[in-house]
Design an enzyme around this catalytic site. Structure first.
Site, PDB file in Angstrom:
ATOM      1  N   ASN A   1      40.235 -66.274 -93.502  1.00 59.63           N
ATOM      2  CA  ASN A   1      39.406 -67.472 -93.358  1.00 59.63           C
ATOM      3  C   ASN A   1      39.614 -68.144 -92.003  1.00 59.63           C
ATOM      4  O   ASN A   1      38.661 -68.646 -91.396  1.00 59.63           O
ATOM      5  CB  ASN A   1      39.712 -68.462 -94.485  1.00 59.63           C
ATOM      6  CG  ASN A   1      39.116 -68.038 -95.810  1.00 59.63           C
ATOM      7  OD1 ASN A   1      38.176 -67.253 -95.860  1.00 59.63           O
ATOM      8  ND2 ASN A   1      39.662 -68.551 -96.897  1.00 59.63           N
TER       9      ASN A   1
ATOM     10  N   LYS B   1      36.164 -67.912 -90.242  1.00 58.57           N
ATOM     11  CA  LYS B   1      35.429 -69.122 -90.618  1.00 58.57           C
ATOM     12  C   LYS B   1      35.880 -70.359 -89.841  1.00 58.57           C
ATOM     13  O   LYS B   1      35.067 -71.030 -89.198  1.00 58.57           O
ATOM     14  CB  LYS B   1      35.579 -69.372 -92.128  1.00 58.57           C
ATOM     15  CG  LYS B   1      35.068 -68.215 -92.978  1.00 58.57           C
ATOM     16  CD  LYS B   1      35.191 -68.494 -94.457  1.00 58.57           C
ATOM     17  CE  LYS B   1      34.741 -67.275 -95.258  1.00 58.57           C
ATOM     18  NZ  LYS B   1      33.962 -67.610 -96.429  1.00 58.57           N
TER      19      LYS B   1
ATOM     20  N   GLU C   1      38.343 -73.489-101.474  1.00 59.08           N
ATOM     21  CA  GLU C   1      37.948 -73.807-100.107  1.00 59.08           C
ATOM     22  C   GLU C   1      38.229 -72.655 -99.144  1.00 59.08           C
ATOM     23  O   GLU C   1      39.239 -71.967 -99.259  1.00 59.08           O
ATOM     24  CB  GLU C   1      38.679 -75.057 -99.629  1.00 59.08           C
ATOM     25  CG  GLU C   1      38.424 -76.292-100.462  1.00 59.08           C
ATOM     26  CD  GLU C   1      36.988 -76.770-100.416  1.00 59.08           C
ATOM     27  OE1 GLU C   1      36.270 -76.395 -99.476  1.00 59.08           O
ATOM     28  OE2 GLU C   1      36.593 -77.520-101.321  1.00 59.08           O
ATOM     29  N   CYS C   2      37.332 -72.490 -98.178  1.00 59.62           N
ATOM     30  CA  CYS C   2      37.515 -71.454 -97.163  1.00 59.62           C
ATOM     31  C   CYS C   2      38.377 -71.936 -96.012  1.00 59.62           C
ATOM     32  O   CYS C   2      38.762 -71.141 -95.153  1.00 59.62           O
ATOM     33  CB  CYS C   2      36.169 -70.982 -96.635  1.00 59.62           C
ATOM     34  SG  CYS C   2      35.311 -72.211 -95.617  1.00 59.62           S
ATOM     35  N   GLY C   3      38.673 -73.215 -95.976  1.00 61.48           N
ATOM     36  CA  GLY C   3      39.520 -73.753 -94.927  1.00 61.48           C
ATOM     37  C   GLY C   3      38.799 -74.664 -93.955  1.00 61.48           C
ATOM     38  O   GLY C   3      39.431 -75.500 -93.295  1.00 61.48           O
TER      39      GLY C   3
END
Length: 237
Positions: free
Chosen positions: A124, A128, A230-232
């Site tokens: 991530n 991301k 959450e992806c961060g």
């Protein structure tokens, strides 16, 4: 439209949020566009219900910058959905990608998303968080709009309408909206859900860490094998 005061200093955000809670999402957007710092932008995953924020923001700021982080592993349907909404809403879309390709990363680290929570976090960060951070910095975004909602997961229940992150204001104008509110807005404006919605996908990210909702599952369990929601991006930026 309700007339609002100028953006207060950081130590008055609590008072500001109390006031914003009484306003409609439309008035929150208008207030932020008028009083927020320069270079507003909206980040979008082009996920299940992303059409709502894209439509809401472009009603008041047709040329607003829309940021999509293309991890290289999105569903084919997501890319096509982004094309559809970009054409329909005439979006000013800016696509940001990781500094290294997925093939480059896999050759050196393997499939990080299959390596437990530490591997998922590393993936991530590379695919991301870094691209989003770079987008916000390169585009000099001062007012960052998001589609975060408190009802989406246990990690978002305390989402404020306005937050201060470093020198940037982060605005979540539909933070208090329910799934019913989303549905009514989409129906009223004839907006499409992501194509995978009909197949049971309620939260749509990368193809390898997203699964459809099944009986007895929480919505947040459909991402990252249930390790996390959450992806961060919204944890670290």
């Amino acid at each position: 439209m309700t007339v609002l005061p100028a953006l207060p200093p950081l130590d008055d955000l609590e008072t500001l949020n109390v006031h914003l809670e009484t306003l409609s999402a439309e008035n929150r957007v208008c207030w932020a566009l008028e009083h927020g710092p320069d270079h507003p932008a909206l980040s979008s995953s082009f996920g299940a219900q992303s059409a709502v924020m894209l439509h809401l923001l472009t009603r008041f700021a047709p040329d607003i910058t829309v940021i999509l982080v293309d991890t290289g592993y999105l569903f084919p349907e997501t890319y096509r959905f982004a094309d559809t909404l970009t054409e329909r809403l005439k979006l000013n879309l800016k696509v940001y990608q990781p500094l290294r390709s997925g093939a480059w990363t896999e050759a050196r680290h393997g499939r990080l998303w299959e390596q437990g929570i530490d591997g998922i976090n590393q993936y991530n960060t590379l695919h991301k968080v870094e691209p989003m951070r770079r987008a916000l910095e390169e585009l000099q975004v001062g007012t960052w709009f998001t589609g975060l909602r408190r009802g989406q997961s246990s990690t978002r229940t305390q989402t404020s309408i306005v937050q201060r992150r470093d020198e940037r204001y982060k605005i979540s104008p539909i933070a208090d909206w329910t799934d019913r509110d989303i549905w009514e807005y989409m129906k009223h404006h004839d907006l499409p859900y992501h194509p995978l919605w009909e197949q049971g996908y309620v939260s749509i990210g990368d193809i390898h860490t997203t699964r459809p909702l099944e009986p007895d599952m929480r919505e947040e369990d459909t991402r990252f094998f249930g390790f996390k929601r959450e992806c961060g991006i919204h944890e670290n930026i």
